[in-house]
Write a protein that holds these residues in place. Structure first.
Motif, PDB file in Angstrom:
ATOM      1  N   GLU A  74       2.753   2.087  -9.024  1.00 57.18           N
ATOM      2  CA  GLU A  74       1.441   1.876  -9.219  1.00 57.18           C
ATOM      3  C   GLU A  74       0.903   1.516 -10.782  1.00 57.18           C
ATOM      4  OE1 GLU A  74      -2.441   5.166  -8.997  1.00 57.18           O
ATOM      5  OE2 GLU A  74      -0.308   5.963  -8.723  1.00 57.18           O
ATOM      6  N   LEU A  88      -4.410  -3.107   2.186  1.00 61.23           N
ATOM      7  CA  LEU A  88      -3.592  -2.643   1.119  1.00 61.23           C
ATOM      8  C   LEU A  88      -4.786  -1.393   0.816  1.00 61.23           C
ATOM      9  CD1 LEU A  88      -1.930  -2.318  -1.663  1.00 61.23           C
ATOM     10  CD2 LEU A  88      -3.679  -3.789  -2.578  1.00 61.23           C
ATOM     11  N   GLY A 109       0.791  -1.101  -0.007  1.00 58.05           N
ATOM     12  CA  GLY A 109      -0.124   0.210   0.039  1.00 58.05           C
ATOM     13  C   GLY A 109       0.768   1.258  -0.079  1.00 58.05           C
ATOM     14  N   ARG A 162      -1.956   8.539   0.635  1.00 58.66           N
ATOM     15  CA  ARG A 162      -2.255   9.726  -0.096  1.00 58.66           C
ATOM     16  C   ARG A 162      -3.106  10.821   0.608  1.00 58.66           C
ATOM     17  NH1 ARG A 162      -4.353   5.971  -5.489  1.00 58.66           N
ATOM     18  NH2 ARG A 162      -2.323   5.209  -6.115  1.00 58.66           N
ATOM     19  N   GLY A 169      -0.724  -1.751  -9.845  1.00 56.81           N
ATOM     20  CA  GLY A 169      -2.294  -1.342  -9.872  1.00 56.81           C
ATOM     21  C   GLY A 169      -3.224  -2.274 -10.605  1.00 56.81           C
ATOM     22  N   THR A 182      -4.430   1.444   3.624  1.00 51.09           N
ATOM     23  CA  THR A 182      -3.075   2.032   3.591  1.00 51.09           C
ATOM     24  C   THR A 182      -2.895   3.028   2.342  1.00 51.09           C
ATOM     25  OG1 THR A 182      -2.254   0.273   4.906  1.00 51.09           O
ATOM     26  CG2 THR A 182      -0.532   1.515   3.775  1.00 51.09           C
ATOM     27  N   ARG A 183      -3.171   2.637   1.309  1.00 47.75           N
ATOM     28  CA  ARG A 183      -3.050   3.168   0.254  1.00 47.75           C
ATOM     29  C   ARG A 183      -3.928   4.835   0.303  1.00 47.75           C
ATOM     30  NH1 ARG A 183      -5.323   0.938  -5.269  1.00 47.75           N
ATOM     31  NH2 ARG A 183      -7.229   1.501  -4.202  1.00 47.75           N
ATOM     32  N   HIS A 184      -5.016   4.644   0.679  1.00 53.56           N
ATOM     33  CA  HIS A 184      -5.784   6.013   0.675  1.00 53.56           C
ATOM     34  C   HIS A 184      -5.383   6.714   1.708  1.00 53.56           C
ATOM     35  CE1 HIS A 184      -8.915   5.198  -2.128  1.00 53.56           C
ATOM     36  NE2 HIS A 184      -9.123   4.035  -1.647  1.00 53.56           N
ATOM     37  N   VAL A 217       2.856   1.439  -3.446  1.00 58.10           N
ATOM     38  CA  VAL A 217       1.814   1.891  -4.698  1.00 58.10           C
ATOM     39  C   VAL A 217       1.413   3.393  -4.608  1.00 58.10           C
ATOM     40  CG1 VAL A 217      -0.522   1.655  -5.648  1.00 58.10           C
ATOM     41  CG2 VAL A 217       0.929  -0.263  -5.019  1.00 58.10           C
ATOM     42  N   ALA A 218       1.253   3.895  -3.170  1.00 59.53           N
ATOM     43  CA  ALA A 218       0.920   5.361  -3.112  1.00 59.53           C
ATOM     44  C   ALA A 218       2.003   6.339  -3.117  1.00 59.53           C
ATOM     45  CB  ALA A 218       0.414   5.619  -1.685  1.00 59.53           C
TER      46      ALA A 218
END
Length: 312
Positions: A95, A141, A85, A149, A99, A144-146, A88-89
């Motif tokens: 990503e 995932l 996560g 960001r 992604g 964590t990504r949100h 990718v962020a």
């Protein structure tokens, strides 16, 4: 413990006792008003069956196997979910590469991967752990990504200004700032893991709470089925509570909001941006005067805009 806290715990206990009493009443009277409660075992039947299971060794073996599978898959999902996560962020290359694959696989229910696990892994035990891992991985995932960001760039810029590198930013800004979102995903992931591990045990397991519950159903032992359901519910509640308590422990620096009757909340008076552990903000001389002037100027501009809108 305060009187308010005691009152809340007493209210929860009353709600639980009321639900059990209603269950006992409807099943003992064989009520059949659209819902067929006559087919349900009573609370006393389930309690007797539960007491009998506790004295046997099979119950504790099933409990140990299910907990082992849950903890193995969930811990693996927690580590890899947070790592992927964050990657990718923070990385456009990651990503672009990961992604599309993750977004295609994410909507597939974990229980639908049981045939894949049977074909892919040499033993059912490894396949069940894989199902548990998959169930918890994607909630962790995505959360964590949100969370990464959504972090304000001011913190990262402050660390860069003071000479901090990528690892300093990761350790002092990204991970601490994303902890609330990460633990939100972990809390969801542990619940989904229990759902999927029980289903996987019913299909391909040899031991475990899910396997035993399905066996009780096949031999029409309905009190035994409810013993398995109660066990699953208690285990899910205990593990979810443990994750939540750990999250609160690690995010003690966050502002807390307390409930106030009437729909309003109150919280401690804190700066506009919550502090991040390890991040030191240097305040230059004259900041207070500058902020005061800026606030007055902003207030004047706001009033001027309001008058202009009124004229229009």
């Amino acid at each position: 413990m305060t009187r308010h806290a005691l009152g809340r715990y007493a209210l929860r206990l009353v709600a639980l006792i009321t639900a059990l009493g209603l269950w006992q009443l409807l099943t003992a009277l064989d009520v059949n008003i659209w819902l067929r409660f006559s087919q349900f075992p009573t609370v006393t039947d389930v309690a007797h069956a539960f007491a009998g299971r506790l004295t046997g060794s099979d119950y504790w073996t099933d409990l140990t196997d299910s907990l082992t599978r849950i903890l193995s898959g969930f811990l693996l999902a927690a580590v890899l979910g947070v790592a992927v996560g964050v990657l990718v962020a923070r990385s456009r290359l990651a990503e672009d590469l990961l992604g599309p694959v993750l977004e295609v696989v994410r909507p597939i229910p974990a229980i639908a991967l049981v045939p894949v696990a049977i074909l892919l892994f040499p033993s059912n035990e490894q396949g069940i752990v894989f199902i548990t891992f998959t169930a918890a991985f994607f909630p962790v995932l995505v959360s964590t990504r949100h969370a990464v960001r959504a972090l304000t760039p001011v913190w990262e810029e402050a660390v860069r200004t003071m000479g901090g590198g990528r690892w300093r930013i990761l350790g002092a800004v990204v991970l601490p700032g994303a902890l609330p979102g990460i633990f939100g995903g972990l809390s969801v992931g542990i619940g989904v893991s229990w759902i999927c591990v029980i289903s996987a045990e019913m299909i391909s397991g040899q031991y475990g709470v899910g396997y035993r519950t399905w066996q009780d159903y096949t031999v029409v032992d309905y009190p035994g089925v409810f013993v398995g359901m109660v066990t699953i519910g208690v285990l899910g509640w205990v593990t979810s509570t443990a994750v939540e308590l750990l999250g609160r422990r690690l995010t003690r620096w966050l502002p807390r909001t307390s409930y106030v009757p009437g729909g309003r909340s109150r919280s401690a008076v804190l700066p506009a941006t919550a502090p991040v552990p390890g991040l030191v903000v240097v305040k230059a001389e004259g900041d207070s005067e500058y902020q005061s002037d800026a606030q007055q100027q902003g207030s004047g501009e706001t009033e001027q805009e309001a008058r202009d809108e009124h004229l229009v």
